[in-house]
Design a protein around this motif. Sequence first.
Motif, PDB file in Angstrom:
ATOM      1  N   LYS A   4       0.827  -1.209   0.000  1.00  0.00           N
ATOM      2  CA  LYS A   4       0.000   0.000   0.000  1.00  0.00           C
ATOM      3  C   LYS A   4       0.861   1.258   0.000  1.00  0.00           C
ATOM      4  O   LYS A   4       0.510   2.278   0.595  1.00  0.00           O
ATOM      5  N   PHE A   5       1.992   1.182  -0.687  1.00  0.00           N
ATOM      6  CA  PHE A   5       2.915   2.314  -0.759  1.00  0.00           C
ATOM      7  C   PHE A   5       2.220   3.553  -1.329  1.00  0.00           C
ATOM      8  O   PHE A   5       2.293   4.645  -0.758  1.00  0.00           O
ATOM      9  N   LEU A   6       1.529   3.394  -2.458  1.00  0.00           N
ATOM     10  CA  LEU A   6       0.852   4.533  -3.078  1.00  0.00           C
ATOM     11  C   LEU A   6      -0.243   5.073  -2.168  1.00  0.00           C
ATOM     12  O   LEU A   6      -0.364   6.288  -1.979  1.00  0.00           O
ATOM     13  N   GLU A   7      -1.016   4.174  -1.582  1.00  0.00           N
ATOM     14  CA  GLU A   7      -2.079   4.617  -0.685  1.00  0.00           C
ATOM     15  C   GLU A   7      -1.508   5.356   0.520  1.00  0.00           C
ATOM     16  O   GLU A   7      -2.087   6.340   1.000  1.00  0.00           O
ATOM     17  N   GLY A   8      -0.355   4.905   1.003  1.00  0.00           N
ATOM     18  CA  GLY A   8       0.285   5.591   2.124  1.00  0.00           C
ATOM     19  C   GLY A   8       0.669   7.020   1.783  1.00  0.00           C
ATOM     20  O   GLY A   8       0.521   7.932   2.610  1.00  0.00           O
ATOM     21  N   ILE A   9       1.176   7.225   0.571  1.00  0.00           N
ATOM     22  CA  ILE A   9       1.508   8.586   0.130  1.00  0.00           C
ATOM     23  C   ILE A   9       0.260   9.464   0.134  1.00  0.00           C
ATOM     24  O   ILE A   9       0.277  10.613   0.611  1.00  0.00           O
ATOM     25  N   LEU A  10      -0.834   8.913  -0.379  1.00  0.00           N
ATOM     26  CA  LEU A  10      -2.071   9.689  -0.458  1.00  0.00           C
ATOM     27  C   LEU A  10      -2.653   9.953   0.927  1.00  0.00           C
ATOM     28  O   LEU A  10      -3.127  11.058   1.218  1.00  0.00           O
ATOM     29  N   LEU A  11      -2.604   8.949   1.795  1.00  0.00           N
ATOM     30  CA  LEU A  11      -3.079   9.141   3.166  1.00  0.00           C
ATOM     31  C   LEU A  11      -2.244  10.181   3.906  1.00  0.00           C
ATOM     32  O   LEU A  11      -2.754  10.906   4.770  1.00  0.00           O
ATOM     33  N   GLY A  12      -0.961  10.243   3.554  1.00  0.00           N
ATOM     34  CA  GLY A  12      -0.073  11.202   4.200  1.00  0.00           C
ATOM     35  C   GLY A  12      -0.159  12.601   3.635  1.00  0.00           C
ATOM     36  O   GLY A  12       0.623  13.480   4.024  1.00  0.00           O
ATOM     37  N   GLY A  13      -1.069  12.813   2.700  1.00  0.00           N
ATOM     38  CA  GLY A  13      -1.249  14.153   2.141  1.00  0.00           C
ATOM     39  C   GLY A  13      -0.345  14.475   0.978  1.00  0.00           C
ATOM     40  O   GLY A  13      -0.214  15.638   0.590  1.00  0.00           O
ATOM     41  N   GLY A  57      -5.424  -0.571 -13.886  1.00  0.00           N
ATOM     42  CA  GLY A  57      -6.746  -0.395 -13.296  1.00  0.00           C
ATOM     43  C   GLY A  57      -6.688  -0.227 -11.793  1.00  0.00           C
ATOM     44  O   GLY A  57      -7.417   0.595 -11.210  1.00  0.00           O
ATOM     45  N   PHE A  58      -5.806  -1.001 -11.142  1.00  0.00           N
ATOM     46  CA  PHE A  58      -5.651  -0.887  -9.693  1.00  0.00           C
ATOM     47  C   PHE A  58      -5.118   0.490  -9.300  1.00  0.00           C
ATOM     48  O   PHE A  58      -5.648   1.142  -8.387  1.00  0.00           O
ATOM     49  N   VAL A  59      -4.071   0.943  -9.979  1.00  0.00           N
ATOM     50  CA  VAL A  59      -3.494   2.250  -9.650  1.00  0.00           C
ATOM     51  C   VAL A  59      -4.527   3.353  -9.863  1.00  0.00           C
ATOM     52  O   VAL A  59      -4.676   4.262  -9.032  1.00  0.00           O
ATOM     53  N   LYS A  60      -5.263   3.273 -10.956  1.00  0.00           N
ATOM     54  CA  LYS A  60      -6.310   4.273 -11.210  1.00  0.00           C
ATOM     55  C   LYS A  60      -7.355   4.269 -10.097  1.00  0.00           C
ATOM     56  O   LYS A  60      -7.831   5.331  -9.670  1.00  0.00           O
ATOM     57  N   SER A  61      -7.732   3.071  -9.634  1.00  0.00           N
ATOM     58  CA  SER A  61      -8.768   2.989  -8.600  1.00  0.00           C
ATOM     59  C   SER A  61      -8.299   3.607  -7.289  1.00  0.00           C
ATOM     60  O   SER A  61      -9.076   4.271  -6.591  1.00  0.00           O
ATOM     61  N   VAL A  62      -7.025   3.407  -6.937  1.00  0.00           N
ATOM     62  CA  VAL A  62      -6.491   4.007  -5.710  1.00  0.00           C
ATOM     63  C   VAL A  62      -6.458   5.528  -5.836  1.00  0.00           C
ATOM     64  O   VAL A  62      -6.883   6.258  -4.926  1.00  0.00           O
ATOM     65  N   LEU A  63      -5.960   6.014  -6.964  1.00  0.00           N
ATOM     66  CA  LEU A  63      -5.910   7.464  -7.165  1.00  0.00           C
ATOM     67  C   LEU A  63      -7.307   8.077  -7.128  1.00  0.00           C
ATOM     68  O   LEU A  63      -7.526   9.124  -6.503  1.00  0.00           O
ATOM     69  N   THR A  64      -8.256   7.425  -7.775  1.00  0.00           N
ATOM     70  CA  THR A  64      -9.623   7.945  -7.809  1.00  0.00           C
ATOM     71  C   THR A  64     -10.241   7.973  -6.415  1.00  0.00           C
ATOM     72  O   THR A  64     -10.945   8.926  -6.048  1.00  0.00           O
ATOM     73  N   TYR A  66      -8.935   8.602  -3.704  1.00  0.00           N
ATOM     74  CA  TYR A  66      -8.429   9.723  -2.908  1.00  0.00           C
ATOM     75  C   TYR A  66      -8.530  11.059  -3.646  1.00  0.00           C
ATOM     76  O   TYR A  66      -7.941  12.053  -3.220  1.00  0.00           O
ATOM     77  N   GLY A  67      -9.263  11.061  -4.765  1.00  0.00           N
ATOM     78  CA  GLY A  67      -9.539  12.312  -5.453  1.00  0.00           C
ATOM     79  C   GLY A  67      -8.432  12.812  -6.350  1.00  0.00           C
ATOM     80  O   GLY A  67      -8.358  14.009  -6.636  1.00  0.00           O
ATOM     81  N   PHE A  68      -7.588  11.903  -6.842  1.00  0.00           N
ATOM     82  CA  PHE A  68      -6.469  12.318  -7.692  1.00  0.00           C
ATOM     83  C   PHE A  68      -6.448  11.534  -9.005  1.00  0.00           C
ATOM     84  O   PHE A  68      -5.412  11.034  -9.439  1.00  0.00           O
ATOM     85  N   SER A  69      -7.584  11.468  -9.662  1.00  0.00           N
ATOM     86  CA  SER A  69      -7.699  10.657 -10.871  1.00  0.00           C
ATOM     87  C   SER A  69      -6.982  11.258 -12.078  1.00  0.00           C
ATOM     88  O   SER A  69      -6.840  10.595 -13.099  1.00  0.00           O
ATOM     89  N   GLY A  70      -6.514  12.485 -11.986  1.00  0.00           N
ATOM     90  CA  GLY A  70      -5.888  13.131 -13.133  1.00  0.00           C
ATOM     91  C   GLY A  70      -4.413  12.845 -13.317  1.00  0.00           C
ATOM     92  O   GLY A  70      -3.786  13.387 -14.238  1.00  0.00           O
ATOM     93  N   LYS A  71      -3.821  11.998 -12.499  1.00  0.00           N
ATOM     94  CA  LYS A  71      -2.388  11.719 -12.619  1.00  0.00           C
ATOM     95  C   LYS A  71      -2.107  10.868 -13.860  1.00  0.00           C
ATOM     96  O   LYS A  71      -2.889   9.992 -14.218  1.00  0.00           O
ATOM     97  N   PHE A  72      -0.961  11.123 -14.508  1.00  0.00           N
ATOM     98  CA  PHE A  72      -0.586  10.255 -15.622  1.00  0.00           C
ATOM     99  C   PHE A  72       0.066   8.982 -15.091  1.00  0.00           C
ATOM    100  O   PHE A  72       0.600   8.947 -13.975  1.00  0.00           O
TER     101      PHE A  72
END
Length: 224
Positions: A4-13, A57-64, A66-72
Amino acid sequence: KPAKFLEGILLGGGGPYFDGVSFHTYDVYWGALGQYKMPNWNTAWDTTGPTVIAKAGFVKSVLTAYGFSGKFLMNTETAILCRSCSNDAIYETTKAYYVAQAYAAALAQGLRANVWYSVLGWQNSGLLNSDLSSRPAYTAFQFARSELRDATFVREITEYDHVKGYEFNRGDRRIWLLWSLDGASHPINLPGVPLAIYHVDGMPVPPVGSLTVTLEPLYLEWSP
């Protein structure tokens, strides 16, 4: 990295402080023509297609979430691997098929990059031999680039049972890529006669209004 490395970044702001996400995807050759799997992602040649589809698809779902679906997204390492497949002609043919599938899938997922790792390879993933002569996958790579360069994804082709396919718009042509998802041969009726049909290595097939789709991906060119 932790699962959950990516999710941790998003949770950490950290969401506002990066522009995109790089990830890696590999599939493992499963010992027969056209067959590969990646058990960690529950992906396989006869169910999902290349793992890049599931992981993007997984990376997109995590970004979405947390409200950051616009990342490349960039897949900065991809290949099919086989540790014991040196000089294995069936594996080399499978790798050529996989190149066509993986690059079309990456384009369909909207990835900014899909980087084969590597030219000389590891675990026999190379596009070239050690003397820099071409393997079949390199020819498939060249032709995929010529067919899909500057193309945009239009849709998944779902009208044929057990056939996976994508449609792209290149401006001067509409491009279809089709292959058998279950390994069987599937006769299909096309909506017309394409302008051209090609094997993954760029060798032409006589254009016809009906054809048999097999494990080998076929490129079909249509008027725009």
